[in-house]
Design a protein around this motif. Structure first.
Motif, short mmCIF file in Angstrom:
data_model
loop_
_atom_site.label_atom_id
_atom_site.label_comp_id
_atom_site.label_asym_id
_atom_site.label_seq_id
_atom_site.Cartn_x
_atom_site.Cartn_y
_atom_site.Cartn_z
N LYS A 262 5.70 -5.16 0.13
CA LYS A 262 4.53 -6.01 0.35
C LYS A 262 3.24 -5.30 -0.06
O LYS A 262 2.18 -5.91 -0.07
N ASN A 263 3.34 -4.01 -0.30
CA ASN A 263 2.14 -3.24 -0.65
C ASN A 263 2.31 -2.45 -1.95
O ASN A 263 1.92 -1.30 -2.03
N VAL A 264 2.90 -3.08 -2.93
CA VAL A 264 3.06 -2.37 -4.21
C VAL A 264 1.68 -2.10 -4.79
O VAL A 264 0.86 -3.01 -4.90
N ASN A 265 1.43 -0.86 -5.10
CA ASN A 265 0.14 -0.51 -5.71
C ASN A 265 0.29 0.74 -6.58
O ASN A 265 1.40 1.27 -6.71
N THR A 266 -0.81 1.18 -7.12
CA THR A 266 -0.72 2.28 -8.09
C THR A 266 -0.16 3.56 -7.47
O THR A 266 0.40 4.39 -8.17
N SER A 267 -0.30 3.70 -6.14
CA SER A 267 0.16 4.95 -5.57
C SER A 267 1.66 4.97 -5.27
O SER A 267 2.24 6.03 -5.08
N ASN A 268 2.28 3.81 -5.19
CA ASN A 268 3.73 3.84 -4.92
C ASN A 268 4.58 3.19 -6.02
O ASN A 268 5.81 3.17 -5.94
N GLN A 269 3.94 2.67 -7.06
CA GLN A 269 4.70 1.94 -8.07
C GLN A 269 5.82 2.79 -8.70
O GLN A 269 6.88 2.26 -9.04
C1 LIG Z 1 -0.97 1.55 -1.40
O1 LIG Z 1 -0.24 1.03 -0.32
C2 LIG Z 1 -0.04 1.91 0.74
C3 LIG Z 1 0.82 1.20 1.76
O2 LIG Z 1 2.13 1.12 1.30
C4 LIG Z 1 -1.37 2.32 1.32
O3 LIG Z 1 -1.16 3.22 2.37
C5 LIG Z 1 -2.22 2.93 0.23
O4 LIG Z 1 -3.48 3.22 0.72
C6 LIG Z 1 -2.34 2.01 -0.95
N1 LIG Z 1 -2.99 2.71 -2.05
C7 LIG Z 1 -3.92 2.17 -2.82
C8 LIG Z 1 -4.44 3.01 -3.93
O5 LIG Z 1 -4.33 1.04 -2.63
#
Ligand SMILES: *[C@@H]1O[C@H](CO)[C@@H](O)[C@H](O)[C@H]1NC(C)=O
Ligand SMILES: *[C@@H]1O[C@H](CO)[C@@H](O)[C@H](O)[C@H]1NC(C)=O
Ligand SMILES: *[C@@H]1O[C@H](CO)[C@@H](O)[C@H](O)[C@H]1NC(C)=O
Length: 526
Positions: A262-269
Motif C-alpha cells: 500500500k506504500n510503494v515508493n522510491t525508497s522500497n520499490q
Molecule cells: C515510503 O513508504 C514507507 C512506508 O512503507 C515510508 O516509511 C517512507 O517514508 C516512504 N518514503 C518516501 C520517500 O515517501
C-alpha cells in the motif's frame, strides 16, 4: 438445452489426471526420501574424510591447523579481559580459512566453548546493551558464519544449540546495523542451499524469523532489506517452510506485505519484485493460496499497488504483481468478486500499455476475474473491451491470444451487447474463424467455437456466414481428436446452431458427410 463448457486453465480430464498425479506423487515421494537418504550417506562419508584429513594436518603440525586449536584453548580459559576475548574471536575467524580449520573447530568443542560463556550468551540474547556487547555479538556471529560456510556438519551442529537458534532468529531485526547485518549474512549461508534450508526449517522458530525478516524488509536501510528478502525468497521455495507458515500467515506475512504494497515508493520499490516473487512461491502451497485469495486486505493492497505502479511507471513491479494476481484470481473468492470492478478497471487501463508482457498479464487477470463477476463484465463492455480484445487477437503472441479469446467468450456469454459489438465490428467473424483454423491450442479453439455459438444467437449472423469456410472448420473440430471432448462439444453446438438458424448451411454439411460424422461423435461424447 446444451452443455456449454467454458475452457479454463485446468485440464478437462480431472479424473484420470487425479490418478496420474497420485502415482506420480507416490513415486516422487519415494524417490525423494531415497535421495535424502543417499545425501545423508554422502554427507556422513564426507564428514569422515574431512576429519581424517584435519587430524593428519594437525599431527603434521601444519601452522593453520595448530593455530585454530591453540586459539580455542586460549578462549576456553576463564578470566580474560573482554577486549582480549573479542580479539581472540576475530583472529579465530580469520584462521578459519578452509575445511580443515572448520573441522578442527568442531573436533575441539569450538561450539560449546563459545556458547557456554555466560557473557557471550547474555549478549547474544541481547540482555546487555553496551557497545562492547554488540561488538562481541558481531564477532560471534561472524565466527559462526565462517565456521558454517560450506560445512554441512557444522551447520547441523549449530542448529542443535539453543542459544544459537534463539539468537539467530532475534538478532535478524536488531536495531544495531552491524549485528543485524552479520545475522542476516549467517542466515543467508543457510538459505542458499537446500540442505541448509532444511536444517534451519527444522530448528528455527519460523514464525518469528519471518516476522523479523519482514521488519528488515519494511525499513529499507543499508542494503539489509535486500538480504532479508532474498532469504525469505529462498526459504519460500521449500514446501516444509510453507506448511509451517500456514497458521501464522496473517501476522507474519499478510500484514507486513500489504503494508508495503500500500506504500510503494522510491525508497522500497527495489525490494518489491523479490518480495512479490517470494509471495508467489508461498502461494504454490494450496492452503496459503486459498488464504491469500480470500483475504480482503491482500486484494485491497494489490489494487493500491497496481494503481501506484501505473501512475509511477514501476514496470519492474507491475509485471510480477500481475503474475501473482493472475495466479490468485484463478481461485473463486467472494473478495475477488467484490473488488472485481475496480480490479478489471485497472486492467483495462493497462491494455494500452506499451509493454506486451504487461498487456498479456492484464488480459490474463481479466480472463480469470470476469467469469466470477457479471458486474465486472458489464463494466468492461462499457469500456470497449470487445474492440480491444479483437485488436489483441489480430496480432499478439500465443499466451495473450489464449487469455484474449477467453475474455471475449466470457463477455459474449454474459452480454447481448457484447455479441452485437463483436458482430458489428466483424460481420463474417473472421477473427474467430481464423482462430479455429490456425490454433492448435484446445483452449483457444474451444473458446473460439463457444464464442461463435454465442454470436449465432443474433439474427442474421448465420446467414452472413454463408459462403465462408465455417462449416468445414467447425466440422473438423467436432470430428477431431476424441481426447479433446470439450472442443468437440463446443464445435458441435456451434454447428447445430448454424444449421438451425440458416438451413442453407445444412446442405454444405451434407456435402461434407457431416451428419454421419457428427452422429458418430455424439456417440463418442455422450
Ligand atoms: C515510503 O513508504 C514507507 C512506508 O512503507 C515510508 O516509511 C517512507 O517514508 C516512504 N518514503 C518516501 C520517500 O515517501
Ligand atoms: C567469557 O567472555 C568474556 C568476554 O566477553 C571474557 O572476559 C571471559 O573471560 C569469558 N569467560 C570464560 C570462562 O571463558
Ligand atoms: C500459479 O498457480 C498454480 C495453481 O493454480 C500453481 O501450480 C503455479 O505454480 C502458480 N504459478 C506461479 C508462477 O506462481
Amino acid at each position: 438445452m446444451h452443455h456449454r463448457r467454458l475452457f479454463s486453465d485446468r485440464g478437462s480430464c480431472t479424473y484420470c489426471c487425479g490418478i496420474t498425479y497420485f502415482l506420480f506423487f507416490l513415486l516422487y515421494s519415494l524417490l525423494f526420501s531415497f535421495a535424502e537418504y543417499l545425501t545423508q550417506v554422502d554427507l556422513e562419508k564426507e564428514k569422515e574424510t574431512q576429519e581424517i584429513k584435519a587430524k593428519e594436518e594437525f599431527d603434521k603440525g601444519e601452522r593453520k591447523a595448530t593455530t585454530v586449536v591453540e586459539l580455542l584453548e586460549k578462549l576456553s580459559k576463564p578470566g580474560q579481559i573482554a577486549l582480549y576475548y573479542c580479539g581472540g574471536l576475530e583472529i579465530l575467524s580469520q584462521a578459519l580459512t578452509d575445511c580443515t580449520g572448520q573441522t578442527l573447530f568442531r573436533l575441539n568443542n569450538g561450539f560449546s566453548i563459545i556458547t557456554s560463556n555466560v557473557t557471550v550468551r547474555s549478549c547474544l540474547l541481547e540482555k546487555t546493551n553496551d557497545p562492547e556487547s554488540r561488538e562481541l555479538c558481531v564477532s560471534v556471529l561472524k565466527l559462526w558464519r565462517r565456521v558454517c560456510c560450506g560445512n554441512d556438519e557444522n551447520q547441523k551442529l549449530l542448529m542443535t544449540c539453543p542459544v544459537a537458534t534463539q539468537s539467530i532468529v532475534h538478532l535478524a531485526s536488531s536495531e544495531h546495523d552491524e549485528v543485524a547485518k552479520e545475522c542476516l549474512a549467517l542466515l543467508s549461508v543457510y538459505s542458499e542451499i537446500p540442505r541448509g534450508r532444511h536444517l534451519a526449517i527444522e530448528s528455527l522458530d519460523l514464525n518469528m524469523l519471518v516476522r523479523n525478516l519482514m521488519v528488515c524488509v519494511s525499513k529499507p536501510k543499508k542494503q539489509q532489506e535486500n538480504t532479508a528478502v532474498s532469504i525469505l525468497q529462498n526459504f519460500a521455495t521449500e514446501s516444509r517452510f510453507c506448511i509451517q507458515l500456514r497458521n501464522v500467515l496473517t501476522d507474519s506475512v499478510i500484514l507486513p506485505v500489504t503494508t508495503i504494497l500500500k506504500n510503494v515508493n522510491t525508497s522500497n520499490q527495489h525490494i518489491l519484485p523479490s518480495l512479490i516473487s517470494g509471495l508467489g512461491c508461498l502461494a504454490r502451497d494450496d492452503v496459503i493460496r486459498h488464504k491469500l485469495a480470500h483475504d480482503p486486505e491482500c486484494w485491497k493492497a494489490f489494487l493500491v499497488a497496481v494503481r501506484t505502479c501505473i501512475a509511477s511507471e514501476y514496470r519492474e513491479i507491475l509485471y510480477p504483481l500481475l503474475g501473482l494476481i493472475m495466479n490468485l484470481s484463478t481461485v473463486t473468492s467472494p473478495v475477488v468478486q467484490e473488488l472485481s470492478v475496480s480490479l478489471c478497471d485497472s486492467c483495462v487501463d493497462l491494455l494500452r500499455h506499451n509493454d506486451e508482457g504487461i498487456i498479456t498479464r492484464a488480459t490474463g487477470v481479466l480472463s480469470a476475474v470476469l467469469p466470477q463477476s457479471p458486474q465486472a463484465v458489464q463494466h468492461v463492455i462499457q469500456r470497449e473491451m470487445v474492440k480491444t480484445m479483437c485488436r489483441l487477437l489480430e496480432g499478439t503472441g500465443q499466451t495473450a491470444t489464449k487469455y484474449a479469446i477467453k475474455t471475449l467468450t466470457v463477455c459474449t456469454a454474459a452480454s447481448h451487447l457484447a455479441r452485437e459489438k463483436l458482430v458489428n465490428s466483424d460481420k463474417k467473424l473472421s477473427i474467430l474463424r481464423c482462430l479455429l483454423s490456425s490454433s492448435c491450442d484446445e483452449m483457444v479453439s474451444g473458446n473460439a467455437a463457444l464464442c461463435l455459438a454465442h454470436c449465432l444467437d443474433l439474427e442474421g449472423v448465420a446467414s452472413d456466414l454463408l459462403g465462408t469456410d465455417i462449416v468445414l472448420l467447425l466440422l473438423r473440430h467436432a470430428a477431431g481428436d476424441a481426447k479433446r471432448t470439450a472442443v468437440q462439444q463446443n464445435a458441435a453446438i456451434a454447428l447445430g446452431k448454424l444449421c438451425r438458424c440458416e438451413p442453407r448451411h445444412t446442405s454444405k454439411l451434407r456435402e461434407l458427410h457431416g451428419l454421419e460424422i457428427l452422429h458418430s461423435c455424439v456417440k463418442l461424447i455422450s
